[in-house]
Design an enzyme around this catalytic site. Structure first.
Site, PDB file in Angstrom:
ATOM      1  N   TYR A  19       6.108   6.891  33.921  1.00  0.00           N
ATOM      2  CA  TYR A  19       5.274   7.140  32.755  1.00  0.00           C
ATOM      3  C   TYR A  19       3.896   7.640  33.191  1.00  0.00           C
ATOM      4  CZ  TYR A  19       2.375   6.230  28.668  1.00  0.00           C
ATOM      5  OH  TYR A  19       1.477   6.367  27.632  1.00  0.00           O
ATOM      6  N   GLU A  41       1.839   2.736  20.425  1.00  0.00           N
ATOM      7  CA  GLU A  41       0.678   1.924  20.808  1.00  0.00           C
ATOM      8  C   GLU A  41       0.514   0.755  19.841  1.00  0.00           C
ATOM      9  OE1 GLU A  41      -1.118   1.963  23.499  1.00  0.00           O
ATOM     10  OE2 GLU A  41      -0.640   3.921  24.344  1.00  0.00           O
ATOM     11  N   TRP A  49       2.439  -2.888  27.866  1.00  0.00           N
ATOM     12  CA  TRP A  49       2.972  -1.541  27.680  1.00  0.00           C
ATOM     13  C   TRP A  49       4.374  -1.424  28.276  1.00  0.00           C
ATOM     14  CZ3 TRP A  49       2.731   2.001  24.390  1.00  0.00           C
ATOM     15  CH2 TRP A  49       3.230   3.277  24.653  1.00  0.00           C
TER      16      TRP A  49
END
Length: 188
Positions: A19, A41, A49
């Protein structure tokens, strides 16, 4: 072979590294992709995350590949179905916030307002560059963006989430000073 320097948060997890190396901080200008990133988000609120990344494909499947027009038509039956989906983050509030976020996106579009133009208006279309040393979690600009998103009806978009989104979409370049992605991302 020279050692590759990454932002410390990428750690050793292959998914996080991928990522970081391919997506995080690359300036994003596509309205649908910007909205998807904001919704993801929002799902992160209170979580790491990595949890969102591990569930991203299931979230995409559950939310019609984050097609705002499709998601805006979801109703209570869809909410109940999604609450039973073990592949996603099963928070009623976050699911309902995503549905409302899709409706807001569609309302903006119906008024002729491109989500991309709205997002980038806060920086006049420019990428902001931090020094690559400070660990920032919110700024006056993320507070302003958060306030405007909330005014429009978005949920789970506090200043910290807004700032994480700004970093993810490349609105602000927060790659570490020695990160191999710092200059590449800014070039967009």
């Amino acid at each position: 072979m020279a050692e590759i320097h990454r932002c410390a948060w990428a750690g050793d997890d292959p998914l996080m590294r991928d990522y970081h190396d391919r997506e995080w901080g690359v300036p994003m200008r596509d309205s649908r992709a910007l909205w998807e990133c904001l919704m993801l988000e929002s799902f992160q609120a209170g979580l790491s995350w990595l949890v969102v990344l591990r569930k991203r494909q299931a979230l995409r499947a559950a939310f019609a590949d984050f097609d705002p027009q499709a998601v805006a038509r979801y109703g209570e039956d869809d909410v109940l179905r999604l609450l039973q989906d073990p592949g996603i983050i099963r928070s009623r509030a976050k699911i309902e916030a995503t549905l409302r976020g899709a409706q807001i996106y569609c309302e903006m579009q119906a008024r002729g307002e491109k989500f991309s133009d709205f997002c980038w208006s806060f920086t006049q279309g420019k990428v902001l560059r931090n020094d690559g040393h400070a660990r920032v979690v919110s700024t006056p600009l993320s507070e302003q963006i958060s306030k405007e998103l909330k005014r429009r009806g978005f949920k789970f978009v506090g200043p910290t989430i807004a700032y994480a989104w700004m970093q993810a979409i490349g609105m602000v370049n927060d790659h570490a000073a020695d990160c191999f992605r710092r200059d590449v991302c800014e070039a967009g």
